[in-house]
Design an enzyme around this catalytic site. Structure first.
Site, PDB file in Angstrom:
ATOM      1  N   CYS A 227       0.877  -1.189   0.000  1.00 14.44           N
ATOM      2  CA  CYS A 227       0.000   0.000   0.000  1.00 14.44           C
ATOM      3  C   CYS A 227       0.908   1.230   0.000  1.00 14.44           C
ATOM      4  CB  CYS A 227      -0.916   0.012   1.219  1.00 14.44           C
ATOM      5  SG  CYS A 227      -1.854  -1.516   1.480  1.00 14.44           S
ATOM      6  N   GLY A 231       4.954   6.774  -1.259  1.00 11.19           N
ATOM      7  CA  GLY A 231       6.166   6.044  -0.924  1.00 11.19           C
ATOM      8  C   GLY A 231       7.076   6.528   0.175  1.00 11.19           C
ATOM      9  N   GLY A 232       6.575   7.283   1.153  1.00  8.28           N
ATOM     10  CA  GLY A 232       7.448   7.710   2.239  1.00  8.28           C
ATOM     11  C   GLY A 232       8.097   6.543   2.958  1.00  8.28           C
ATOM     12  N   LYS A 233       7.313   5.530   3.293  1.00  8.26           N
ATOM     13  CA  LYS A 233       7.844   4.362   4.001  1.00  8.26           C
ATOM     14  C   LYS A 233       8.632   3.466   3.044  1.00  8.26           C
ATOM     15  CE  LYS A 233       3.976   4.635   7.206  1.00  8.26           C
ATOM     16  NZ  LYS A 233       3.258   5.696   6.459  1.00  8.26           N
ATOM     17  N   ASP A 251       0.480  -0.217  -5.432  1.00  5.83           N
ATOM     18  CA  ASP A 251      -0.675   0.601  -5.065  1.00  5.83           C
ATOM     19  C   ASP A 251      -1.739   0.446  -6.147  1.00  5.83           C
ATOM     20  OD1 ASP A 251      -1.076   2.898  -2.830  1.00  5.83           O
ATOM     21  OD2 ASP A 251      -2.269   3.381  -4.594  1.00  5.83           O
ATOM     22  N   ASP A 278      -4.091  -3.710 -10.349  1.00  4.27           N
ATOM     23  CA  ASP A 278      -5.292  -3.490 -11.162  1.00  4.27           C
ATOM     24  C   ASP A 278      -6.155  -4.745 -11.275  1.00  4.27           C
ATOM     25  OD1 ASP A 278      -3.607  -4.940 -12.790  1.00  4.27           O
ATOM     26  OD2 ASP A 278      -3.351  -3.358 -14.285  1.00  4.27           O
ATOM     27  N   ASP A 296       0.586  -1.035   5.059  1.00  2.97           N
ATOM     28  CA  ASP A 296       0.249   0.250   5.690  1.00  2.97           C
ATOM     29  C   ASP A 296      -1.094   0.667   5.099  1.00  2.97           C
ATOM     30  OD1 ASP A 296       0.773   2.559   7.312  1.00  2.97           O
ATOM     31  OD2 ASP A 296       1.243   3.643   5.480  1.00  2.97           O
ATOM     32  N   CYS A 349      -2.455   4.764  10.562  1.00  3.82           N
ATOM     33  CA  CYS A 349      -2.256   6.040  11.267  1.00  3.82           C
ATOM     34  C   CYS A 349      -3.561   6.398  11.976  1.00  3.82           C
ATOM     35  CB  CYS A 349      -1.800   7.152  10.324  1.00  3.82           C
ATOM     36  SG  CYS A 349      -2.864   7.431   8.892  1.00  3.82           S
TER      37      CYS A 349
END
Length: 396
Positions: A227, A231-233, A251, A278, A296, A349
């Site tokens: 997920c 893409g921060g993580k 994603d 997809d 996440d 979060c």
């Protein structure tokens, strides 16, 4: 502080888009600030901070100013009164009485849902789910979020980055327990810093920086971030892997993965592959292939209201019900990508048990012979950063 027509108009214009057109506050403010190149740092700070303050305290400000749903001038007047900023004798502020506002504020403070400026249903849900903790956490969620950087260890060290940022007039300090984090001493636009453009850091909350290490990653492994979003993580995972092994960022939205690829190039990440989900076949092709899997998942976002205060006005009970169904679907379907003996992290979060440990329990009840919970961790908004939950599971 002297008020100017163009900056106060900009605040009202931003609020009209956030509430009237249901746009995201951060995107609206970013767009509004580009309208006038003559605005200095002080003007920009006033527009951004005042807009966020009104979004954060929307219910309270309506109550104490007796403003209509879209009477943003009255709400602006009320927040200025609360900040002890003298109101100019403008037509827009007619009817804003500082003494009446102070009186109504004292009365409003007796009721938590008004004092903390939150919808009735959300206040009831928070108290139902976390009980006595809700008062403290709700108050923390109304604090302004700190700006935290994550040092990109593929390109630099924390010590070298701090020195480089000082040369760029950006002062930072370290925080115990977060090895790659630097906190800004003063809020400023770091995206224009040469060190950001050179990929030496990313902006990422300190609590968010705990998730990638929770996977117990080793260089050379095959890791899937299913997920990934923008893409921060994922980028943090790549840094922990030291560009060795393979990371697959996935994603359902291609544009998010395009942004991830762009950020990865800037950050010097060379072991990343992206795949758009997809169809279910994309997941099936990766069965039993990952040493580590990060889920996440989409969530209510209640843990990050500090930085996204408009979310509390956009959320609904129906959305939270639907997102919990999606979380369980992702857990049940995506878990098959982990190899036997591999590790999976489920994270949100959110601070609601129904999105966190209850989801993990439900998953384990449905898969008792396949997975076991090794440990889980809560990070609460009252700890000073965003609210997160993470659970580390092992496939047997």
């Amino acid at each position: 502080m002297k008020l100017y027509n163009n900056t106060t108009n900009a605040v009202v214009q931003a609020l009209e888009q956030i509430f009237g057109e249901q746009r995201y506050a951060d995107k609206v403010i970013e767009k509004v600030l580009k309208q006038n190149s003559k605005w200095g740092a002080r003007d920009r700070r006033f527009i951004a901070e005042t807009t966020y303050d009104i979004v954060r305290w929307y219910r309270l400000l309506r109550e104490i100013s007796q403003a209509g749903e879209h009477d943003y001038w009255k709400m602006l007047g009320a927040i200025l009164v609360l900040q002890d900023i003298p109101l100019p004798a403008w037509e827009e502020f007619k009817g804003v009485n500082p003494n009446e506002i102070a009186k109504r504020k004292r009365n409003a403070d007796k009721f938590r849902k008004v004092r903390e400026s939150i919808p009735d249903w959300l206040d009831e849900l928070g108290e139902k789910e976390i009980g006595k903790l809700w008062d403290k956490e709700l108050s923390s969620l109304n604090e302004e979020a700190q700006v935290v950087l994550r040092v990109n260890t593929l390109k630099t060290t924390k010590k070298d980055l701090r020195e480089r940022l000082l040369e760029e007039n950006v002062q930072t300090y370290t925080v115990e327990g977060f090895p790659d984090a630097l906190l800004l001493k003063e809020r400023q636009n770091v995206f224009i810093a040469p060190s950001f453009k050179g990929g030496l850091f990313e902006v990422q909350d300190a609590a968010s920086q705990l998730i990638a290490p929770f996977l117990n990653i080793e260089p050379g492994q095959r890791v899937i971030d299913a997920c990934a979003g923008a893409g921060g993580k994922t980028l943090h995972i790549a840094a922990l892997m030291k560009n060795k092994g393979r990371i697959i960022g996935m994603d359902t939205e291609k544009w998010k993965l395009d942004e991830l690829q762009k950020r990865a190039r800037r950050g010097g990440v060379t072991n990343l592959e992206t795949r758009v989900i997809d169809s279910s076949k994309v997941i099936k092709r990766l069965e039993n292939s990952a040493d580590r899997l990060l889920l996440d998942v989409p969530c209510s976002g209640l843990g990050v209201l500090k930085r996204n205060p408009d979310a509390k006005w956009k959320l609904s009970e129906e959305f939270i019900t639907n997102v919990k169904e999606l979380q369980q679907h992702i857990l049940q379907d995506y878990c098959q990508m982990v190899k036997p003996g591999g590790l999976m992290v489920y994270s949100t979060c959110s601070i609601l048990p129904s999105e966190n440990q209850q989801q993990v329990k439900k998953f384990l009840d449905n898969n008792p012979s396949d997975f076991e919970l090794l440990e889980d961790q809560h990070v609460w908004p009252s700890d000073g950063f965003d609210g997160f939950y993470m659970a580390l599971l092992k496939r047997k």
